[in-house]
Design a protein around this motif. Structure first.
Motif, PDB file in Angstrom:
ATOM      1  N   PHE A  31       0.881  -1.165   0.000  1.00  0.00           N
ATOM      2  CA  PHE A  31       0.000   0.000   0.000  1.00  0.00           C
ATOM      3  C   PHE A  31       0.919   1.216   0.000  1.00  0.00           C
ATOM      4  CE2 PHE A  31      -2.626   3.286   1.903  1.00  0.00           C
ATOM      5  CZ  PHE A  31      -3.851   3.082   1.291  1.00  0.00           C
ATOM      6  N   ILE A  32       0.781   2.082  -0.992  1.00  0.00           N
ATOM      7  CA  ILE A  32       1.710   3.201  -1.173  1.00  0.00           C
ATOM      8  C   ILE A  32       1.179   4.443  -0.479  1.00  0.00           C
ATOM      9  CG2 ILE A  32       2.864   4.680  -2.857  1.00  0.00           C
ATOM     10  CD1 ILE A  32       2.703   2.294  -4.834  1.00  0.00           C
ATOM     11  N   LEU A  33       1.946   4.953   0.464  1.00  0.00           N
ATOM     12  CA  LEU A  33       1.580   6.173   1.185  1.00  0.00           C
ATOM     13  C   LEU A  33       1.843   7.391   0.313  1.00  0.00           C
ATOM     14  CD1 LEU A  33       3.118   5.377   4.692  1.00  0.00           C
ATOM     15  CD2 LEU A  33       0.816   4.852   3.841  1.00  0.00           C
ATOM     16  N   ALA A  34       0.984   8.388   0.440  1.00  0.00           N
ATOM     17  CA  ALA A  34       1.136   9.618  -0.342  1.00  0.00           C
ATOM     18  C   ALA A  34       0.706  10.799   0.528  1.00  0.00           C
ATOM     19  CB  ALA A  34       0.322   9.547  -1.618  1.00  0.00           C
ATOM     20  N   PRO A  35       1.593  11.258   1.416  1.00  0.00           N
ATOM     21  CA  PRO A  35       1.228  12.337   2.338  1.00  0.00           C
ATOM     22  C   PRO A  35       1.263  13.742   1.731  1.00  0.00           C
ATOM     23  CG  PRO A  35       3.465  11.606   2.771  1.00  0.00           C
ATOM     24  CD  PRO A  35       2.918  10.714   1.687  1.00  0.00           C
ATOM     25  N   ASN A  36       1.713  13.860   0.492  1.00  0.00           N
ATOM     26  CA  ASN A  36       1.846  15.182  -0.129  1.00  0.00           C
ATOM     27  C   ASN A  36       1.028  15.282  -1.418  1.00  0.00           C
ATOM     28  OD1 ASN A  36       3.855  16.062   1.810  1.00  0.00           O
ATOM     29  ND2 ASN A  36       5.251  14.657   0.768  1.00  0.00           N
ATOM     30  N   ALA A  37       0.601  16.521  -1.741  1.00  0.00           N
ATOM     31  CA  ALA A  37      -0.190  16.778  -2.949  1.00  0.00           C
ATOM     32  C   ALA A  37       0.583  16.308  -4.175  1.00  0.00           C
ATOM     33  CB  ALA A  37      -0.508  18.269  -3.048  1.00  0.00           C
ATOM     34  N   PRO A  38      -0.092  15.699  -5.140  1.00  0.00           N
ATOM     35  CA  PRO A  38      -1.542  15.569  -5.280  1.00  0.00           C
ATOM     36  C   PRO A  38      -2.139  14.334  -4.593  1.00  0.00           C
ATOM     37  CG  PRO A  38      -0.528  14.761  -7.274  1.00  0.00           C
ATOM     38  CD  PRO A  38       0.599  15.235  -6.364  1.00  0.00           C
ATOM     39  N   TYR A  39      -1.424  13.718  -3.672  1.00  0.00           N
ATOM     40  CA  TYR A  39      -1.941  12.584  -2.888  1.00  0.00           C
ATOM     41  C   TYR A  39      -2.330  11.409  -3.769  1.00  0.00           C
ATOM     42  CZ  TYR A  39      -2.215  16.513   0.314  1.00  0.00           C
ATOM     43  OH  TYR A  39      -1.923  17.634   1.052  1.00  0.00           O
ATOM     44  N   ASP A  40      -1.391  11.011  -4.607  1.00  0.00           N
ATOM     45  CA  ASP A  40      -1.587   9.881  -5.514  1.00  0.00           C
ATOM     46  C   ASP A  40      -0.434   8.911  -5.301  1.00  0.00           C
ATOM     47  OD1 ASP A  40      -2.251   8.160  -7.619  1.00  0.00           O
ATOM     48  OD2 ASP A  40      -2.657   9.799  -9.011  1.00  0.00           O
TER      49      ASP A  40
END
Length: 154
Positions: A31-40
């Motif tokens: 599961f790939i975390l994306a804490p920064n915009a664009p959150y993808d």
């Protein structure tokens, strides 16, 4: 995660990683975390991953696809109640499974909210159906969140 195929990442206990993918199929079930915009989970973004039965990462069985926002909203409008009771009473029996967080991979709102991805994109985000005890509606959400999917026969 919006646009990912069924590669193991969709399991609630799959490992997490902070490494975004630069390709459509990351080659792992994290599961790939994306804490920064664009959150993808993918960088650069690709809005064509779940488009129809021949979508690059269509997670559905052969002959099935993700519904569009219009199709999910029509389903919502057919419910006896515009909330989680209506969702579960519908022929689709949609449960309130909650979601998996894009920021830390934790599960949230399990047993209180339902979130279901559509194939419809909206700028850098995508459209989803949500419902809880008091309401149901279509929303814009960031693609790195882990929401449920329900496939439809094409």
């Amino acid at each position: 995660q919006w646009g990912r195929r069924a590669d193991g990442h969709q399991c609630r206990t799959s490992p997490i990683t902070a490494s975004l993918s630069s390709i459509d199929q990351p080659g792992n079930g994290n599961f790939i975390l994306a804490p920064n915009a664009p959150y993808d989970w993918r960088s650069p973004q690709n809005a064509n991953l779940w488009q129809g039965v021949n979508g690059v990462n269509n997670p559905c069985p052969s002959g099935y696809r993700l519904p569009t926002e219009t199709e999910l909203n029509a389903e919502r409008l057919s419910w006896s109640q515009n909330n989680f009771a209506g969702a579960f009473a519908s022929p689709l029996k949609l449960p309130i499974a909650g979601f998996r967080s894009r920021s830390d991979g934790s599960l949230g709102n399990v047993g209180t909210y339902g979130f279901y991805w559509s194939s419809t994109v909206s700028g850098t985000n995508s459209r989803s159906l949500y419902f809880l005890s008091s309401n149901a509606a279509m929303l814009v959400n960031v693609r790195a969140n882990g929401f449920s999917v329900r496939c439809v026969k094409d």
